[in-house]
Design a protein around this motif. Sequence first.
Motif, PDB file in Angstrom:
ATOM      1  N   LYS A 188       0.080   4.505   4.091  1.00  0.00           N
ATOM      2  CA  LYS A 188      -0.088   5.407   2.954  1.00  0.00           C
ATOM      3  C   LYS A 188      -0.597   4.666   1.729  1.00  0.00           C
ATOM      4  O   LYS A 188      -0.214   3.527   1.460  1.00  0.00           O
ATOM      5  N   ARG A 189      -1.456   5.378   1.000  1.00  0.00           N
ATOM      6  CA  ARG A 189      -1.970   4.843  -0.254  1.00  0.00           C
ATOM      7  C   ARG A 189      -0.919   4.947  -1.336  1.00  0.00           C
ATOM      8  O   ARG A 189      -0.166   5.903  -1.401  1.00  0.00           O
ATOM      9  N   LYS A 190      -0.877   3.923  -2.183  1.00  0.00           N
ATOM     10  CA  LYS A 190      -0.017   3.958  -3.353  1.00  0.00           C
ATOM     11  C   LYS A 190      -0.714   4.746  -4.450  1.00  0.00           C
ATOM     12  O   LYS A 190      -1.939   4.895  -4.435  1.00  0.00           O
ATOM     13  N   SER A 238      -7.074   2.526  -4.490  1.00  0.00           N
ATOM     14  CA  SER A 238      -8.269   2.975  -3.781  1.00  0.00           C
ATOM     15  C   SER A 238      -8.014   2.908  -2.280  1.00  0.00           C
ATOM     16  O   SER A 238      -7.152   2.152  -1.801  1.00  0.00           O
ATOM     17  N   ALA A 239      -8.782   3.673  -1.534  1.00  0.00           N
ATOM     18  CA  ALA A 239      -8.658   3.641  -0.076  1.00  0.00           C
ATOM     19  C   ALA A 239      -8.983   2.245   0.458  1.00  0.00           C
ATOM     20  O   ALA A 239      -8.307   1.752   1.370  1.00  0.00           O
ATOM     21  N   GLU A 240      -9.980   1.601  -0.109  1.00  0.00           N
ATOM     22  CA  GLU A 240     -10.362   0.261   0.334  1.00  0.00           C
ATOM     23  C   GLU A 240      -9.227  -0.731   0.102  1.00  0.00           C
ATOM     24  O   GLU A 240      -8.900  -1.526   0.985  1.00  0.00           O
ATOM     25  N   ALA A 241      -8.623  -0.695  -1.085  1.00  0.00           N
ATOM     26  CA  ALA A 241      -7.508  -1.601  -1.394  1.00  0.00           C
ATOM     27  C   ALA A 241      -6.325  -1.327  -0.473  1.00  0.00           C
ATOM     28  O   ALA A 241      -5.653  -2.259  -0.012  1.00  0.00           O
ATOM     29  N   CYS A 242      -6.073  -0.067  -0.179  1.00  0.00           N
ATOM     30  CA  CYS A 242      -4.995   0.298   0.732  1.00  0.00           C
ATOM     31  C   CYS A 242      -5.250  -0.262   2.125  1.00  0.00           C
ATOM     32  O   CYS A 242      -4.350  -0.838   2.755  1.00  0.00           O
ATOM     33  N   ALA A 243      -6.461  -0.105   2.633  1.00  0.00           N
ATOM     34  CA  ALA A 243      -6.788  -0.599   3.971  1.00  0.00           C
ATOM     35  C   ALA A 243      -6.561  -2.111   4.050  1.00  0.00           C
ATOM     36  O   ALA A 243      -5.951  -2.608   5.004  1.00  0.00           O
ATOM     37  N   LEU A 244      -7.022  -2.852   3.047  1.00  0.00           N
ATOM     38  CA  LEU A 244      -6.839  -4.303   3.031  1.00  0.00           C
ATOM     39  C   LEU A 244      -5.360  -4.675   2.966  1.00  0.00           C
ATOM     40  O   LEU A 244      -4.896  -5.576   3.679  1.00  0.00           O
ATOM     41  N   ARG A 245      -4.597  -3.976   2.118  1.00  0.00           N
ATOM     42  CA  ARG A 245      -3.166  -4.250   1.971  1.00  0.00           C
ATOM     43  C   ARG A 245      -2.413  -3.946   3.268  1.00  0.00           C
ATOM     44  O   ARG A 245      -1.586  -4.729   3.723  1.00  0.00           O
ATOM     45  N   GLU A 246      -2.712  -2.806   3.882  1.00  0.00           N
ATOM     46  CA  GLU A 246      -2.008  -2.422   5.105  1.00  0.00           C
ATOM     47  C   GLU A 246      -2.315  -3.373   6.255  1.00  0.00           C
ATOM     48  O   GLU A 246      -1.431  -3.713   7.040  1.00  0.00           O
ATOM     49  N   VAL A 247      -3.564  -3.812   6.374  1.00  0.00           N
ATOM     50  CA  VAL A 247      -3.901  -4.786   7.406  1.00  0.00           C
ATOM     51  C   VAL A 247      -3.083  -6.063   7.191  1.00  0.00           C
ATOM     52  O   VAL A 247      -2.500  -6.604   8.134  1.00  0.00           O
ATOM     53  N   MET A 248      -3.004  -6.523   5.953  1.00  0.00           N
ATOM     54  CA  MET A 248      -2.232  -7.739   5.654  1.00  0.00           C
ATOM     55  C   MET A 248      -0.750  -7.523   5.966  1.00  0.00           C
ATOM     56  O   MET A 248      -0.109  -8.355   6.616  1.00  0.00           O
ATOM     57  N   GLU A 249      -0.189  -6.397   5.526  1.00  0.00           N
ATOM     58  CA  GLU A 249       1.235  -6.138   5.745  1.00  0.00           C
ATOM     59  C   GLU A 249       1.572  -5.994   7.223  1.00  0.00           C
ATOM     60  O   GLU A 249       2.622  -6.458   7.669  1.00  0.00           O
ATOM     61  N   GLU A 250       0.717  -5.338   7.988  1.00  0.00           N
ATOM     62  CA  GLU A 250       1.048  -5.024   9.372  1.00  0.00           C
ATOM     63  C   GLU A 250       0.621  -6.086  10.374  1.00  0.00           C
ATOM     64  O   GLU A 250       1.203  -6.178  11.452  1.00  0.00           O
ATOM     65  N   ARG A 256      -2.376  10.839   1.883  1.00  0.00           N
ATOM     66  CA  ARG A 256      -3.579  10.012   1.942  1.00  0.00           C
ATOM     67  C   ARG A 256      -3.214   8.608   2.407  1.00  0.00           C
ATOM     68  O   ARG A 256      -2.248   8.027   1.927  1.00  0.00           O
ATOM     69  N   ALA A 257      -4.000   8.115   3.342  1.00  0.00           N
ATOM     70  CA  ALA A 257      -3.739   6.800   3.925  1.00  0.00           C
ATOM     71  C   ALA A 257      -5.063   6.122   4.241  1.00  0.00           C
ATOM     72  O   ALA A 257      -6.128   6.752   4.143  1.00  0.00           O
ATOM     73  N   ALA A 258      -4.978   4.856   4.612  1.00  0.00           N
ATOM     74  CA  ALA A 258      -6.188   4.107   4.977  1.00  0.00           C
ATOM     75  C   ALA A 258      -5.825   2.995   5.948  1.00  0.00           C
ATOM     76  O   ALA A 258      -4.671   2.558   6.011  1.00  0.00           O
ATOM     77  N   GLY A 259      -6.832   2.573   6.698  1.00  0.00           N
ATOM     78  CA  GLY A 259      -6.608   1.507   7.667  1.00  0.00           C
ATOM     79  C   GLY A 259      -7.911   0.965   8.211  1.00  0.00           C
ATOM     80  O   GLY A 259      -8.992   1.308   7.735  1.00  0.00           O
ATOM     81  N   CYS A 260      -7.772   0.134   9.246  1.00  0.00           N
ATOM     82  CA  CYS A 260      -8.935  -0.525   9.842  1.00  0.00           C
ATOM     83  C   CYS A 260      -8.841  -0.556  11.356  1.00  0.00           C
ATOM     84  O   CYS A 260      -7.745  -0.620  11.913  1.00  0.00           O
ATOM     85  N   VAL A 261     -10.000  -0.533  11.980  1.00  0.00           N
ATOM     86  CA  VAL A 261     -10.125  -1.002  13.345  1.00  0.00           C
ATOM     87  C   VAL A 261     -10.446  -2.481  13.161  1.00  0.00           C
ATOM     88  O   VAL A 261     -11.559  -2.853  12.780  1.00  0.00           O
ATOM     89  N   LEU A 262      -9.424  -3.315  13.342  1.00  0.00           N
ATOM     90  CA  LEU A 262      -9.514  -4.744  13.038  1.00  0.00           C
ATOM     91  C   LEU A 262      -9.988  -5.515  14.266  1.00  0.00           C
ATOM     92  O   LEU A 262      -9.470  -5.312  15.367  1.00  0.00           O
ATOM     93  N   TRP A 263     -10.957  -6.397  14.065  1.00  0.00           N
ATOM     94  CA  TRP A 263     -11.506  -7.170  15.179  1.00  0.00           C
ATOM     95  C   TRP A 263     -11.692  -8.628  14.795  1.00  0.00           C
ATOM     96  O   TRP A 263     -11.676  -8.981  13.618  1.00  0.00           O
ATOM     97  N   ARG A 264     -11.846  -9.432  15.830  1.00  0.00           N
ATOM     98  CA  ARG A 264     -12.186 -10.853  15.661  1.00  0.00           C
ATOM     99  C   ARG A 264     -12.992 -11.271  16.883  1.00  0.00           C
ATOM    100  O   ARG A 264     -12.906 -10.631  17.945  1.00  0.00           O
TER     101      ARG A 264
END
Length: 139
Positions: free
Chosen positions: A45-47, A51-63, A10-18
């Motif tokens: 990957k989710r820890k 939650s999927a939402e928390a994972c998406a936010l964390r992964e965007v920040m990390e990457e 299980r993983a999560a992410g974003c199509v990130l835009w500005r």
Amino acid sequence: MTGERRDPVRAAGCVLWRPALSGHGIDIALVHRPKYDDWSHPKGKRKRSESAEACALREVMEETGQSCELGPRLPTVRYTVDGRPKEVEYWVGRALGGAFVPSREVDRLLWLPPSAARRRLTQPRDRDLLDAAVTTSLR
């Protein structure tokens, strides 16, 4: 049943835009992963018990180094990695600011207009996800 695990990764992410720096349109963030030599949307990957939402936010920040605000949910992407199913939940994410720092996992970050981002993405599934984000959420 060692080695027989079939639970999906299980993983999560974003199509990130500005908003585009030119003042016209938007830019999409793409990350380059040297391990795979590919361009993709930020995801991971989710820890355990995350939650999927928390994972998406964390992964965007990390990457990408960006904090972001989650927008509309996008289709869940399903595929197989090394014989194991993987499910990635995605959102549209609006970048709120930050600074990219290259790492071993992600060595480059590009901000491109949607048409150029679509051409740069390695996987067809990521192009489909970008299309879904642009047609349903980023008008």
